[in-house]
Motif scaffolding. Structure first.
Motif, mmCIF file in Angstrom:
data_model
loop_
_atom_site.group_PDB
_atom_site.id
_atom_site.type_symbol
_atom_site.label_atom_id
_atom_site.label_comp_id
_atom_site.label_asym_id
_atom_site.label_seq_id
_atom_site.Cartn_x
_atom_site.Cartn_y
_atom_site.Cartn_z
ATOM 1 N N LEU A 222 43.235 37.894 29.258
ATOM 2 C CA LEU A 222 44.279 36.912 28.963
ATOM 3 C C LEU A 222 44.145 35.797 29.984
ATOM 4 N N SER A 223 44.237 34.557 29.534
ATOM 5 C CA SER A 223 44.130 33.443 30.471
ATOM 6 C C SER A 223 45.392 33.369 31.330
ATOM 7 N N ILE A 224 45.239 32.787 32.487
ATOM 8 C CA ILE A 224 46.387 32.590 33.376
ATOM 9 C C ILE A 224 47.448 31.764 32.656
ATOM 10 N N ASP A 225 47.039 30.774 31.880
ATOM 11 C CA ASP A 225 47.999 29.956 31.130
ATOM 12 C C ASP A 225 48.774 30.794 30.115
ATOM 13 N N ASN B 103 46.781 30.206 40.982
ATOM 14 C CA ASN B 103 46.124 30.231 39.682
ATOM 15 C C ASN B 103 44.793 30.946 39.779
ATOM 16 N N VAL B 104 44.819 32.145 40.331
ATOM 17 C CA VAL B 104 43.597 32.904 40.519
ATOM 18 C C VAL B 104 43.632 34.121 39.603
ATOM 19 N N GLY B 105 42.596 34.268 38.816
ATOM 20 C CA GLY B 105 42.495 35.413 37.932
ATOM 21 C C GLY B 105 41.901 36.608 38.644
ATOM 22 N N ALA B 106 41.621 37.648 37.876
ATOM 23 C CA ALA B 106 41.022 38.858 38.433
ATOM 24 C C ALA B 106 40.301 39.613 37.331
ATOM 25 N N THR B 107 39.299 40.353 37.717
ATOM 26 C CA THR B 107 38.607 41.261 36.817
ATOM 27 C C THR B 107 38.793 42.665 37.383
ATOM 28 N N ILE B 108 39.439 43.521 36.595
ATOM 29 C CA ILE B 108 39.833 44.850 37.058
ATOM 30 C C ILE B 108 39.254 45.899 36.122
ATOM 31 N N THR B 109 38.770 46.987 36.700
ATOM 32 C CA THR B 109 38.288 48.125 35.922
ATOM 33 C C THR B 109 39.076 49.346 36.352
ATOM 34 N N LEU B 110 39.745 49.966 35.395
ATOM 35 C CA LEU B 110 40.542 51.160 35.667
ATOM 36 C C LEU B 110 39.972 52.335 34.890
ATOM 37 N N GLU B 111 40.072 53.510 35.473
ATOM 38 C CA GLU B 111 39.588 54.727 34.829
ATOM 39 C C GLU B 111 40.771 55.628 34.509
ATOM 40 N N PRO C 195 43.872 56.884 51.241
ATOM 41 C CA PRO C 195 42.874 56.717 50.183
ATOM 42 C C PRO C 195 42.763 55.253 49.756
ATOM 43 N N VAL C 196 41.542 54.829 49.495
ATOM 44 C CA VAL C 196 41.263 53.451 49.106
ATOM 45 C C VAL C 196 40.427 53.462 47.840
ATOM 46 N N LYS C 197 40.748 52.559 46.934
ATOM 47 C CA LYS C 197 39.989 52.460 45.691
ATOM 48 C C LYS C 197 39.792 50.983 45.350
ATOM 49 N N ASN C 198 38.558 50.583 45.151
ATOM 50 C CA ASN C 198 38.261 49.217 44.726
ATOM 51 C C ASN C 198 38.420 49.157 43.209
ATOM 52 N N VAL C 199 39.331 48.311 42.733
ATOM 53 C CA VAL C 199 39.548 48.215 41.292
ATOM 54 C C VAL C 199 39.007 46.924 40.696
ATOM 55 N N GLY C 200 38.554 45.989 41.537
ATOM 56 C CA GLY C 200 38.008 44.767 40.967
ATOM 57 C C GLY C 200 37.873 43.647 41.970
ATOM 58 N N VAL C 201 37.754 42.449 41.411
ATOM 59 C CA VAL C 201 37.583 41.239 42.217
ATOM 60 C C VAL C 201 38.505 40.147 41.694
ATOM 61 N N THR C 202 38.855 39.231 42.580
ATOM 62 C CA THR C 202 39.657 38.074 42.171
ATOM 63 C C THR C 202 38.749 36.892 41.891
ATOM 64 N N GLY C 203 39.265 35.978 41.071
ATOM 65 C CA GLY C 203 38.523 34.769 40.753
ATOM 66 C C GLY C 203 38.602 34.463 39.271
ATOM 67 N N GLY C 204 38.317 33.245 38.942
ATOM 68 C CA GLY C 204 38.327 32.828 37.549
ATOM 69 C C GLY C 204 39.705 32.392 37.083
ATOM 70 N N ASP C 205 39.816 32.180 35.785
ATOM 71 C CA ASP C 205 41.073 31.662 35.232
ATOM 72 C C ASP C 205 41.680 32.603 34.202
ATOM 73 N N SER C 206 41.343 33.913 34.326
ATOM 74 C CA SER C 206 41.932 34.892 33.416
ATOM 75 C C SER C 206 42.113 36.225 34.146
ATOM 76 N N VAL D 170 49.824 50.284 46.994
ATOM 77 C CA VAL D 170 49.790 48.839 47.184
ATOM 78 C C VAL D 170 48.448 48.294 46.706
ATOM 79 N N VAL D 171 48.464 47.033 46.362
ATOM 80 C CA VAL D 171 47.235 46.330 46.006
ATOM 81 C C VAL D 171 47.039 45.239 47.041
ATOM 82 N N ILE D 172 45.843 45.172 47.589
ATOM 83 C CA ILE D 172 45.539 44.110 48.541
ATOM 84 C C ILE D 172 44.326 43.340 48.058
ATOM 85 N N ALA D 173 44.303 42.077 48.379
ATOM 86 C CA ALA D 173 43.137 41.234 48.104
ATOM 87 C C ALA D 173 42.594 40.788 49.454
ATOM 88 N N ILE D 174 41.316 41.025 49.658
ATOM 89 C CA ILE D 174 40.698 40.683 50.943
ATOM 90 C C ILE D 174 39.418 39.893 50.708
#
Length: 84
Positions: free
Chosen positions: A66-69, A2-10, A47-58, A25-29
């Motif tokens: 959008l909420s995880i629920d 139940n871990v959300g993420a905040t992602i920014t795409l261009e 090539p590596v690209k940081n698209v965001g962080v994990t955490g929260g409930d959406s 592939v997408v990895i979370a570290i």
């Protein structure tokens, strides 16, 4: 689970989200491992690209959230509606 993420795409966000590109592939570290991942990727010219962080409930993509629920309900609701 139940871990959300905040992602920014261009660029073309739909293509970034939906493209079925081989080898992508997408990895979370843990943030403390960032330099090690960057060094390893550089060693193999990956090539590596940081698209965001994990955490929260959406799941937030470019400010839309959008909420995880809600996501879980949409996923399970569709399968239940189609297959009973």
């Amino acid at each position: 689970t139940n871990v959300g993420a905040t992602i920014t795409l261009e660029g073309n966000v739909a293509a970034e989200l939906l493209a079925e590109t081989p080898g992508r592939v997408v990895i979370a570290i843990n943030q403390s491992n960032t330099n090690a991942i960057l060094a390893l990727a550089g060693k193999y010219q990956i090539p590596v690209k940081n698209v965001g962080v994990t955490g929260g409930d959406s799941l937030t993509i470019n400010g839309g959230a959008l909420s995880i629920d809600e996501l879980r309900g949409a996923h399970t609701g569709v399968l239940e509606a189609l297959f009973g």
